[in-house]
Design a protein around this motif. Structure first.
Motif, short mmCIF file in Angstrom:
data_model
loop_
_atom_site.label_atom_id
_atom_site.label_comp_id
_atom_site.label_asym_id
_atom_site.label_seq_id
_atom_site.Cartn_x
_atom_site.Cartn_y
_atom_site.Cartn_z
N THR B 220 -50.58 54.88 16.77
CA THR B 220 -50.69 54.85 18.23
C THR B 220 -52.15 54.79 18.64
O THR B 220 -53.04 54.60 17.80
N MET B 224 -51.42 58.40 23.84
CA MET B 224 -50.28 58.67 22.99
C MET B 224 -50.67 59.32 21.65
O MET B 224 -49.82 59.86 20.95
N ALA B 228 -48.40 62.10 20.12
CA ALA B 228 -47.97 62.01 18.71
C ALA B 228 -48.38 63.24 17.93
O ALA B 228 -47.64 63.72 17.06
N ASP B 246 -54.84 56.95 14.80
CA ASP B 246 -55.38 56.52 16.09
C ASP B 246 -56.08 55.18 15.87
O ASP B 246 -57.13 55.11 15.21
N VAL B 270 -44.14 53.52 15.76
CA VAL B 270 -45.28 53.04 16.55
C VAL B 270 -45.07 53.45 18.00
O VAL B 270 -43.97 53.27 18.55
N VAL B 271 -46.11 54.01 18.60
CA VAL B 271 -46.01 54.54 19.96
C VAL B 271 -47.06 53.89 20.84
O VAL B 271 -48.24 53.83 20.46
N ASP B 272 -46.64 53.42 22.00
CA ASP B 272 -47.57 52.74 22.90
C ASP B 272 -47.14 53.06 24.33
O ASP B 272 -45.95 53.12 24.63
N GLU B 273 -48.11 53.25 25.22
CA GLU B 273 -47.77 53.51 26.62
C GLU B 273 -47.63 52.20 27.41
O GLU B 273 -47.47 52.21 28.62
N THR B 281 -46.49 47.55 19.69
CA THR B 281 -45.52 48.10 18.74
C THR B 281 -45.00 46.99 17.82
O THR B 281 -44.91 47.17 16.61
N ARG B 302 -39.91 52.13 17.36
CA ARG B 302 -41.01 51.97 18.30
C ARG B 302 -40.68 52.63 19.63
O ARG B 302 -39.53 52.59 20.08
N ILE B 327 -40.91 61.05 20.63
CA ILE B 327 -41.57 60.61 19.40
C ILE B 327 -40.98 61.36 18.20
O ILE B 327 -40.68 60.77 17.16
#
Lengths: 80, 339, 327
Positions: B220, B224, B228, B246, B270-273, B281, B302, B327
């Motif tokens: 991420t 995030m 996470a 990161d 995978v984390v995304d705002e 992702t 994701r 998450i």
């Protein structure tokens, strides 16, 4: 030992009695130089920086998000 | 100098800019409310007092004009930093960004360079609705010709800003409002970090392993990272050892660090705002799968905004943004431990 | 001169807008003290209040019909109120409630009420094009409906404004552009943002009449707007009106306003436009203090009821976020 005091005239306490400590820029126990920006206060919508009046070891009295008034001692600086 | 000072991201950015401006007279800043106000999100606080109105220029609300002017000034030998107040406002000025700043180096066969920084505020979570809460990471990362960075903490922000200013290519510096450490907006404690007083740079394209772990890889960036990490701490209580990466920059993207981690853990979240489809992702997952589909022991997960505009109302907004709980839940699914 | 009914209508709309904003300023601070966190409290997020700008709304909208379109910017409440937007549902929207105009999706910068053809949005000058488009639609449909596009003086420097002005002038569309000059684009004064002092002069470059209304004068604006609206309705094309108005609050609630000269707001309040209109009404002799008080009390009661409605309303279910992306 030097007190870190919120200046009496920093804001109009009749209008807004209390502010908060928004940020500490040094941890408790840190060695800080004179003049360093120690903390940021938030009073209603305005923020104010508080500088170290002397060098020393920082002892935080009012933690982050704690409330303060004009004249409050927010920290002490121990010398030597 | 001592590095026991804990700076907020906004102050780290302003300090990085000030240090570059002191040593390089070609650096100047312009944007809306960056002078007297110090930037709505504090990224230019104090610069007007030190450098004056010639080098710290408040602009009219004319983004196409002043970002285009940034391109021209950069090609004429300056190193402008322009602030686009909210990334959501790119709609009124994208031509200057992606057709000029991003392409002029290529169009000129490398004979021209555009050393400018476009810094812009991203992110939601405080009920500012769909025109003031997006991150739009992929929108910028998708278009060739711009480097794109999105730091998660003050140390990285200062080093990446200095690197951005010194870079000969356009750099989009995406800072999350909720990481700035503003007195009037909640911010994770870990976003403020120890920051050296002297100037330093961090290279683009080098991800940071924030937490080493052996069971699963969480990839991420920006806000995030903190969500996470919260998830990783919760998972630890269940005996799950998550590695948190990161990315720090989207372009260039450090695929190597991701691959090394997934080779170790075999599981990927995978984390995304940003919006879910066609985004970071997918890019991260594709980067792993096209290298070696055998690396993954389970389908990757994701988390991102589910392809809807960011809603205003708190319960709906919190529902569309990834958080520590979602998450952690996705992580358990990759591990076959979904309850 | 406005008729007695028009005077009372404007006065009531202005009292309603003022009381609405002052109430909002108080409600907005609920849950934000002593620590001001913009995302916390009863009404979270950015909040742009229009107290002081009431003449711009009432002095123009008094000439409008429900079928006329109005687009407003990020500081929209006074205009929405004058255009007749459902106050209960508008307030519920600002509280993020399910019974809000948009079920809580839009919030205070994104109010849509198709029943009275009102819309607003949060990015500067964005409403200018849609106002032109609504006027074009009216023309194509053979209706005499018109459009009013509200922007701030800062938006007059945005590219979209100039393109929309040219389109409207070129196609002689029934649009009235209203620039609310509250002197400040967030922290930047007009003198540091705009190359000329009187933006209404720019109208000449787009083939339309330009009008300047000094010092937030409701009655002067009433006359000028009446002319511009009538001209648009007759099919003679657009007009541009710039109104010098006042911003009593900060750009947003939370704005420390350190850029603002001390005493500026107090000086503006000393010539408050609502007080001035009330005085002029009573001096005109047609309206009694009792009638004016009744209008004011009616306005305040409606606002109180709207806030009560919003407070009592339910929040949407989280999953409702996923609906209404497409028609």
């Amino acid at each position: 030992m030097t007190d870190v005091t919120v200046p009496e005239d920093l804001w109009d306490a009749n209008k807004t009695p209390e502010g908060i400590v928004a940020n500490w820029f040094y941890s408790d126990g840190a060695e800080v130089p004179e003049g360093a920006t120690l903390a940021e206060l938030m009073v209603e919508k305005s923020s104010f920086d508080i500088a170290a009046p002397a060098a020393g070891t920082l002892r935080i009295v009012v933690p982050k998000d704690g409330t303060v008034r004009p004249g409050s001692v927010i920290a002490r600086l121990e010398s030597g | 100098m001592s590095s026991n000072r804990q700076l907020t991201v906004s102050r780290a950015m302003a300090e990085a800019i000030a240090l570059e401006m002191r040593t390089d007279p070609s650096v100047f800043v312009m944007g809306e409310d960056i002078g007297t106000y110090g930037g709505i999100f504090g990224a230019t606080a104090g610069l007007l007092d030190e450098f004056g109105e010639e080098r710290v220029r408040d602009t009219p609300i004319s983004e196409t004009g002043f970002i285009g002017a940034g391109v021209g000034a950069a090609m004429a030998g300056m190193r402008p930093i322009v602030e686009l107040m909210f990334v959501d406002f790119f709609g009124v000025c994208m031509d200057s960004i992606y057709n000029l700043a991003a392409k002029n180096t290529y169009f000129s066969g490398g004979n021209c360079k555009v050393p400018m920084v476009i810094m812009t505020a991203t992110g939601g979570g405080y009920s500012d609705a769909g025109q003031h809460s997006q991150t739009l990471h992929a929108t910028f990362a998708h278009l060739p010709g711009m480097k794109v960075v999105a730091p998660s903490n003050a140390y990285d922000a200062k080093g990446l800003m200095a690197a951005a200013i010194r870079d000969d290519s356009p750099v989009v510096f995406m800072f999350h409002k909720g990481l700035q450490g503003l007195a009037w907006m909640a911010s994770p404690e870990e976003a403020a970090t120890a920051v050296p007083e002297e100037a330093y740079t961090l290279p683009f394209g080098e991800a940071r392993v924030v937490r080493a772990g052996k069971d699963v890889t969480l990839v991420t960036l920006s806000m995030m990272v903190h969500r996470a990490m919260d998830a990783a701490r919760a998972l630890e209580k269940d005996g799950i050892d998550a590695e948190v990466i990161d990315l720090r920059s989207l372009v260039p993207l450090d695929r190597e660090t991701i691959l090394q981690s997934v080779a170790k853990t075999g599981r990927l979240v995978v984390v995304d705002e940003d919006y879910r489809s066609y985004g970071l992702t997918a890019e991260v997952i594709a980067s792993v799968v096209e290298k070696d589909p055998g690396l993954l022991k389970a389908p990757p997960q994701r988390l991102a905004v589910p392809d809807v505009p960011i809603p205003y109302s708190r319960p709906m907004e919190q529902f569309v943004l990834p958080n520590a709980e979602t998450i952690a839940a996705a992580t358990r699914i990759t591990l076959g431990k979904a309850g | 001169m406005p008729s007695k009914a028009q005077l009372l209508w404007m006065y009531e709309a202005m009292e309603k807008a003022r009381y609405y904003e002052d109430t909002m300023a108080t409600v907005y601070m609920e849950g934000k003290q002593p620590k001001f966190d913009i995302g916390a409290g009863t009404v979270p997020g950015e909040m742009h209040l229009a107290a002081g700008q009431e003449p711009c709304a009432a002095g123009v909208c008094v000439h409008l019909r429900p079928e006329d379109t109005v687009t407003a910017p990020h500081r929209p409440h006074h205009v929405a109120i004058a255009k007749g937007v459902d106050l209960n549902r508008m307030t519920a929207e600002i509280f993020g409630k399910k019974s809000g105009l948009s079920g809580g999706r839009g919030g205070h910068m994104h109010l849509f009420d198709p029943a009275v053809n009102f819309a607003c949005s949060g990015i500067i000058a964005e409403g200018t094009g849609p106002a032109v488009g609504a006027a074009l639609a009216a023309k194509l449909k053979g209706s005499d409906a018109i459009s009013v596009s509200y922007i701030g003086e800062g938006a007059a420097n945005q590219g979209a404004t100039h393109e929309a002005l040219n389109l409207a002038g070129l196609w002689k569309l029934p649009v009235v552009f209203v620039i609310e000059d509250n002197a400040w684009g967030i922290s930047v004064p007009k003198s540091k943002a705009t190359a000329i002092a009187d933006t209404s002069q720019r109208a000449a470059g787009y083939g339309m009449p330009g009008h300047h209304v000094a010092d937030n004068d409701t009655l002067a604006l009433f006359e000028v707007a009446g002319e511009a609206v009538a001209r648009a309705r007759r099919g003679e094309g657009p007009s541009l009106i710039e109104v010098e108005t006042y911003r009593y609050y900060g750009h947003f609630q939370g704005d420390p306003e350190l850029y603002r000269p001390k005493g500026e707001v107090e000086a503006l309040k000393a010539k408050d436009p609502i007080e001035r209109l009330r005085k002029a009404m009573l001096e005109g002799g047609e309206i009694t203090a009792e009638e004016a008080d009744a209008a004011r009390d009616r306005a305040r009661q409606e606002v109180d009821e709207a806030y009560a409605f919003a407070r009592a309303a339910d929040y949407p279910a989280p999953e409702e976020a996923l609906t209404h992306v497409f028609a």
